[in-house]
Design a protein around this motif. Structure first.
Motif, PDB file in Angstrom:
ATOM      1  N   UNK A  39       0.717  -1.094  -0.032  1.00  0.00           N
ATOM      2  CA  UNK A  39       0.026   0.049  -0.007  1.00  0.00           C
ATOM      3  C   UNK A  39       0.866   1.291   0.132  1.00  0.00           C
ATOM      4  N   UNK A  40       0.308   2.420  -0.521  1.00  0.00           N
ATOM      5  CA  UNK A  40       1.067   3.469  -0.670  1.00  0.00           C
ATOM      6  C   UNK A  40       0.187   4.613  -0.554  1.00  0.00           C
ATOM      7  N   UNK A  41       0.493   5.820   0.061  1.00  0.00           N
ATOM      8  CA  UNK A  41      -0.149   6.746   0.119  1.00  0.00           C
ATOM      9  C   UNK A  41      -0.466   7.620  -1.290  1.00  0.00           C
ATOM     10  N   UNK A  42      -1.453   7.817  -1.509  1.00  0.00           N
ATOM     11  CA  UNK A  42      -1.938   8.468  -3.065  1.00  0.00           C
ATOM     12  C   UNK A  42      -2.471   9.876  -2.491  1.00  0.00           C
ATOM     13  N   UNK A  43      -1.865  10.938  -3.199  1.00  0.00           N
ATOM     14  CA  UNK A  43      -3.028  12.255  -2.993  1.00  0.00           C
ATOM     15  C   UNK A  43      -3.881  12.358  -3.658  1.00  0.00           C
ATOM     16  N   UNK A  44      -4.168  11.619  -4.866  1.00  0.00           N
ATOM     17  CA  UNK A  44      -5.186  11.821  -5.495  1.00  0.00           C
ATOM     18  C   UNK A  44      -4.938  11.460  -7.216  1.00  0.00           C
ATOM     19  N   UNK A  45      -6.026  11.285  -7.818  1.00  0.00           N
ATOM     20  CA  UNK A  45      -5.778  10.905  -9.268  1.00  0.00           C
ATOM     21  C   UNK A  45      -6.949  11.663  -9.878  1.00  0.00           C
ATOM     22  N   UNK A  46      -6.328  11.851 -11.098  1.00  0.00           N
ATOM     23  CA  UNK A  46      -7.263  12.383 -12.118  1.00  0.00           C
ATOM     24  C   UNK A  46      -7.213  12.102 -13.720  1.00  0.00           C
ATOM     25  N   UNK A  47      -8.056  12.471 -14.461  1.00  0.00           N
ATOM     26  CA  UNK A  47      -7.890  12.072 -15.986  1.00  0.00           C
ATOM     27  C   UNK A  47      -8.697  12.976 -16.742  1.00  0.00           C
ATOM     28  N   UNK A  48      -8.409  12.956 -18.159  1.00  0.00           N
ATOM     29  CA  UNK A  48      -9.131  13.643 -19.182  1.00  0.00           C
ATOM     30  C   UNK A  48      -9.440  12.650 -20.414  1.00  0.00           C
ATOM     31  N   UNK A  49     -10.712  12.325 -20.453  1.00  0.00           N
ATOM     32  CA  UNK A  49     -10.885  11.276 -21.514  1.00  0.00           C
ATOM     33  C   UNK A  49     -10.695  11.913 -23.106  1.00  0.00           C
ATOM     34  N   UNK A  50     -10.431  13.143 -23.064  1.00  0.00           N
ATOM     35  CA  UNK A  50      -9.915  13.890 -24.141  1.00  0.00           C
ATOM     36  C   UNK A  50      -8.538  13.955 -24.522  1.00  0.00           C
ATOM     37  N   UNK A  51      -7.632  13.770 -23.565  1.00  0.00           N
ATOM     38  CA  UNK A  51      -6.152  13.735 -23.853  1.00  0.00           C
ATOM     39  C   UNK A  51      -5.860  12.429 -24.260  1.00  0.00           C
ATOM     40  N   UNK A  52      -4.940  12.479 -25.298  1.00  0.00           N
ATOM     41  CA  UNK A  52      -4.588  11.284 -26.067  1.00  0.00           C
ATOM     42  C   UNK A  52      -3.467  10.426 -25.141  1.00  0.00           C
ATOM     43  N   UNK A  53      -2.654  11.161 -24.495  1.00  0.00           N
ATOM     44  CA  UNK A  53      -1.706  10.683 -23.504  1.00  0.00           C
ATOM     45  C   UNK A  53      -2.348  10.174 -22.675  1.00  0.00           C
ATOM     46  N   UNK A  54      -3.281  10.629 -22.140  1.00  0.00           N
ATOM     47  CA  UNK A  54      -4.120  10.053 -20.847  1.00  0.00           C
ATOM     48  C   UNK A  54      -4.646   8.719 -21.116  1.00  0.00           C
ATOM     49  N   UNK A  55      -5.215   8.904 -22.297  1.00  0.00           N
ATOM     50  CA  UNK A  55      -5.755   7.414 -22.989  1.00  0.00           C
ATOM     51  C   UNK A  55      -4.761   6.572 -23.032  1.00  0.00           C
ATOM     52  N   UNK A  56      -3.527   6.508 -23.548  1.00  0.00           N
ATOM     53  CA  UNK A  56      -2.586   5.726 -23.461  1.00  0.00           C
ATOM     54  C   UNK A  56      -2.264   5.082 -22.090  1.00  0.00           C
TER      55      UNK A  56
END
Length: 166
Positions: A39-56
């Motif tokens: 387990x590790x501390x994660x401050x948060x995560x987010x994404x954007x379905x329009x972003x191609x790099x995020x898609x990869x």
């Protein structure tokens, strides 16, 4: 219901199930070679379905999770569904040909599974964007890494080419 509609529905259900599980499960930062979760501390995560790099990044994260889960019978089906959703038809054929010839995973260009991954945008032009995927294969001071350049169509966001960086 047509065969294509059923396949689309099954793929959507598989992806939704995986994303739902990820949303309600505590984050796992990585695992040791024995597949023991850390387990590790994660401050948060987010994404954007329009972003191609995020898609990869979404694809590689989910795909690595699926192929890492060797004790889960549904993992193979999930990996296939992810390929069908994220890769163009031509790229799926290219990956299959590589796998038949090299007896290795055509997404990771390896026979094993990395312990970490990262994705960075490296440029775009002619309707495509390129992302560099860095795969980390071991822990420690001097981990082994490999890199893959991933080309995506800007309109469809489908992955259209994968090339290991030498």
């Amino acid at each position: 219901m047509s065969v294509r509609s059923r396949k689309t529905l099954i793929t959507a259900l598989a992806l939704t199930g995986g994303l739902t599980l990820a949303a309600v499960t505590p984050a796992l930062a990585g695992t040791a070679a024995s597949h023991t979760p850390r387990a590790a501390a994660v401050s948060g995560a987010q994404g954007d379905p329009r972003n191609v790099t995020q898609h990869v990044a979404d694809f590689y994260g989910a795909y690595i999770d699926a192929v890492w889960a060797t004790d889960d019978r549904s993992a193979g089906d999930a990996a296939k569904a992810l390929r069908a959703f994220y890769l163009s038809a031509a790229t799926q054929k290219k990956v299959a040909a590589f796998e038949k010839k090299e007896h290795a995973d055509g997404i990771l260009f390896a026979q094993n599974v990395p312990v970490k991954w990262s994705v960075a945008y490296t440029g775009s032009g002619a309707g495509h964007a390129t992302s560099r995927v860095t795969l980390t294969w071991s822990d420690g001071k001097h981990p082994e890494v490999s890199r893959i350049d991933v080309q995506s169509d800007l309109k469809t966001r489908k992955i259209t080419d994968l090339k290991p960086v030498r």
